[in-house]
Design a protein around this motif. Structure first.
Motif, PDB file in Angstrom:
ATOM      1  N   ARG A 195       0.722  -1.152  -0.045  1.00 27.81           N
ATOM      2  CA  ARG A 195      -0.154  -0.102  -0.046  1.00 27.81           C
ATOM      3  C   ARG A 195       1.017   1.211   0.109  1.00 27.81           C
ATOM      4  O   ARG A 195       0.602   2.230  -0.999  1.00 27.81           O
ATOM      5  N   ARG A 196       1.881   1.226   0.984  1.00 30.49           N
ATOM      6  CA  ARG A 196       2.760   2.657   0.955  1.00 30.49           C
ATOM      7  C   ARG A 196       3.731   2.756  -0.389  1.00 30.49           C
ATOM      8  O   ARG A 196       3.784   3.845  -0.883  1.00 30.49           O
ATOM      9  N   TYR A 197       4.033   1.614  -1.101  1.00 30.68           N
ATOM     10  CA  TYR A 197       4.726   1.510  -2.047  1.00 30.68           C
ATOM     11  C   TYR A 197       3.737   2.233  -3.401  1.00 30.68           C
ATOM     12  O   TYR A 197       4.325   3.067  -4.134  1.00 30.68           O
ATOM     13  N   LYS A 198       2.746   1.708  -3.218  1.00 31.39           N
ATOM     14  CA  LYS A 198       1.614   2.327  -4.281  1.00 31.39           C
ATOM     15  C   LYS A 198       1.253   3.808  -4.285  1.00 31.39           C
ATOM     16  O   LYS A 198       1.228   4.663  -5.261  1.00 31.39           O
ATOM     17  N   SER A 199       1.209   3.832  -2.984  1.00 27.90           N
ATOM     18  CA  SER A 199       0.698   5.503  -2.675  1.00 27.90           C
ATOM     19  C   SER A 199       1.661   6.567  -2.892  1.00 27.90           C
ATOM     20  O   SER A 199       1.672   7.608  -3.043  1.00 27.90           O
TER      21      SER A 199
END
Length: 741
Positions: free
Chosen positions: A201-205
């Protein structure tokens, strides 16, 4: 606060120790988090927010009794709940496969659990960096079944909630011992699934607008994230990351490439009973999708092994992730090695042992994958905070740069023959010993001699750590005093602290033995203050902060080849305690740094242990030719230290006589003679003080900052942000408290 009549020290004493780990592995992780923040590395520590930590240990009539450790009973003011980042974790269910595709598999009819994150800040040392420990708490998606409630079945109405929340209810208290329970598997998967989903999730955001073509969008994933598997407990991260990436639309090949480049595995033990092997039947029931992925990983891996080593079915059997025993098992260490780009041990001797023995087959196949990363400790917690007087003295002599650059301690060697500096060190030690003596008197009712050697062994109670050898030495000292009470003896206070796993009966018997020895010896008028024994109840970090600065002698006496590293040994060294130990774990490198003349080394070396076992070890040979050993074992067998139950310790004596896997009898005489050298050295205050100073001066290598720098450079491929760290002070600081200059 003073105007309100409040004392900060008393308030600090009231705070509960966080119930997050049960042995050295958790304390090591805490040191690493401190170092990563201080070095400016953007790092998360992921774990489980247990309602109950490792049990609180109570000693009643000499026995360990376990009580619940509800460390959250008054709340935790440091944490912040982040409901918006809650993740869903799947269990059970069944698979729907699209033809024979490995990528297009649906995992359906699952029982889901919510993982709610709680964040605790981890500040770096004076650098404006704050990292996060993210702990997951398990919650049921549906906390209450109104249907069951309306039907009058009140227990079933909350059953799902209780079943889900049990995952984060209690910490398993065994360390260095694998226990293949379903709840433990659920905990391990819960941790890795929630953490990996959060990382994705953090990578995509972090890349807005990029996620249009998903397959290409993950190309940078291994360059942006690194997952360090802290032993095999999170090894399910490998198949879980494969599952999550394939669910994002990546192919098997793309997912495997990313997984291997992102994951790395740290091994922390060579003990066979500690290496995890999960039953296939259990995994098939709880995690069918992950088992499916593991089978295919193993198929591809064994195909490659057969290509590299044709016609070697013995090797195939040893290296297979799936062990084809009568009860099929998944070998988690093999899985961790196959799915990682780097594998490391935690001391030089341990890493060499992994390559030459434990994982020899894998080292022959992947020699470039194996590394060593010797453990370290944070000097902020384990000197600056817990021993402020010594820290202030060092800063007065060297400036405060050592707080971030511990190798600066080597400059203390210029004071090795400075009588004033040596006096200062011993005065600080004396004050710390006085404080500990007051704590012991207040909490245990034992008055100890502050001029005695404070001989300390604090760690988990385990046969390989050989607290029993320490007990035998206490018996020998007692017998010598009783035989010749008017002779001069260097007084000694032997302190042991540590918890035994509740089901580990031998370890619990060792605690009972030590407490019975204390009862006998401490109340013998012939002994007086020549020898006292103290069991440090409920050993934990806050107690360690009192004990370690006060110790004169650090007991690190495991059988050579059994302790992966140890970090307690480093904490004692940094605080000016001298080490009595075998050449095991990090003791080997400590001896290299300070010189063996500044330690008390005894016992068989690793190659001698292997030779003795290979030719056939007979403990009776040592028993028959050593009068003091024979007397001590006969006293155990005859009930001398437990007249109310004469057979209580017979099994301990018999086990040493007929089994003695950890070679206590073989090392006994060497240990006794080494303890005599300790007493002789302590009788020469100048020599002892000089050795203490040289121990402190040699501790620079064992900073967790150095360890993390090596992980960052050699495994994670990241660079610490030194530019945000203020330059170390070049000017000595003037002392303000507690140091007589």
């Amino acid at each position: 606060m003073s105007s309100l009549g409040l004392c900060l020290n008393q308030l600090e004493e009231m705070e509960e120790d966080a119930g997050l780990g049960n042995g050295g592995l958790g304390r090591l992780a805490a040191c690493f988090l401190d170092s990563m923040a201080t070095l400016g590395l953007a790092a998360y520590g992921y774990g489980i927010r247990y309602d109950y930590g490792i049990f609180a240990q109570k000693i009643r009539e000499g026995y360990q009794q376990e009580e619940p450790d509800l460390w959250l009973k008054n709340g935790n003011p440091w944490e912040i709940v982040r409901h918006e980042y809650t993740q869903k974790v799947k269990f059970g269910g069944r698979l729907i496969r699209h033809r024979d595709s490995k990528e297009q598999v649906k995992w359906v009819d699952t029982t889901d659990v919510l993982a709610v994150p709680y964040d605790t800040p981890v500040p770096g040392y004076k650098n404006n960096v704050v990292n996060v420990v993210r702990l997951w708490s398990a919650k049921a998606p549906n906390c209450f079944s109104l249907e069951f409630f309306n039907d009058g079945d009140y227990l079933k109405a909350v059953f799902d909630r209780n079943s889900a929340e049990n995952i984060s209810r209690v910490l398993y208290p065994k360390d260095n011992m694998f226990e293949g329970k379903a709840l433990r598997l659920r905990q391990e998967y819960f941790l890795v699934s929630a953490s990996l989903q959060d990382a994705i999730r953090r990578y995509k955001s972090s890349q807005p607008g990029v996620f249009v073509c998903k397959r290409e969008s993950f190309d940078e994933f291994p360059n942006k994230l690194a997952f360090q598997l802290n032993d095999t407990h999170p090894a399910l991260a490998i198949p879980e990351l494969m599952r999550l990436l394939m669910d994002e639309g990546l192919t098997w090949e793309q997912s495997w490439n990313i997984t291997c480049r992102t994951c790395a595995y740290t091994n922390h033990t060579v003990l066979p009973e500690a290496l995890e092997r999960w039953p296939v039947e259990l995994m098939e029931h709880l995690l069918p999708r992950l088992l499916d992925i593991i089978y295919y990983i193993n198929h591809l891996f064994l195909t490659e092994v057969r290509r590299r080593f044709p016609n070697d079915e013995g090797r195939i059997k040893r290296m297979s992730i799936v062990e084809e025993s009568p009860n099929k098992q998944i070998n988690m260490a093999n899985l961790a090695i196959v799915g990682s780009h780097a594998v490391n041990g935690v001391s030089k001797i341990h890493s060499d042992l992994l390559k030459s023995s434990v994982f020899k087959d894998f080292y022959e196949m992947y020699p470039g994958r194996f590394q060593n990363k010797t453990n370290g400790i944070t000097p902020r917690r384990w000197l600056l905070l817990c021993n402020p007087d010594l820290a202030e003295l060092i800063s007065y002599k060297l400036g405060d740069g050592w707080i971030r650059h511990l190798n600066q301690l080597k400059h203390l060697t210029q004071y090795a023959d400075d009588q004033c500096a040596l006096d200062n060190i011993m005065q600080i030690k004396s004050r710390n010993k006085q404080r500990l003596a007051e704590f012991v008197c207040k909490n245990y009712g034992i008055i100890i001699n502050c001029n005695s050697i404070f001989d300390v062994q604090v760690k988990r109670i385990h046969e390989y750590k050989r607290q029993l050898l320490n007990c035998l030495h206490a018996i020998v000292m007692y017998n010598r005093i009783k035989q010749n009470p008017n002779k001069h003896y260097v007084p000694r206070t032997i302190m042991i602290g540590g918890k035994a796993a509740p089901g580990y009966h031998v370890a619990k018997k060792i605690i009972k033995l030590f407490n019975n020895l204390a009862r006998k010896i401490n109340n013998d008028v012939d002994v007086g203050d020549k020898l006292k024994l103290v069991f440090l109840e409920n050993y934990r970090v806050t107690l360690a902060e009192k004990v370690i600065p006060a110790a004169d002698l650090s007991e690190q006496i495991s059988t050579a080849g059994t302790e992966a590293s140890g970090t307690g040994n480093m904490k004692f060294m940094l605080n000016g305690a001298l080490t009595i130990g075998t050449l095991d774990g990090a003791n080997v490198e400590m001896a290299e740094e300070m010189g063996e003349e500044n330690m008390f080394i005894f016992g068989l070396k690793l190659h001698e242990v292997e030779e003795l076992r290979s030719r056939g070890y007979n403990p009776a040979d040592y028993y028959s030719c050593n009068d003091e050993l024979r007397e001590a074992l006969e006293q155990l067998r005859d009930g001398f230290f437990c007249p109310e139950c004469p057979n209580l310790f017979t099994d301990i004596a018999d086990n040493l006589m007929h089994h003695d896997y950890y070679l206590l009898l073989a090392d006994f005489q060497s240990y006794i003679e080494c303890q005599e050298r300790v007493s002789a050295a302590y009788s020469d205050p100048y020599k002892w003080a000089r050795m203490c100073l040289l121990n402190i001066a040699s501790a620079g290598k064992f900073s967790a900052d150095r360890t993390i720098e090596e992980y960052a450079r050699d495994i994670w491929n990241v660079t610490p942000s030194y530019d945000i760290i203020p330059a170390p002070s070049e000017q000595p600081l003037a002392p303000s408290i507690g140091v007589d200059m």
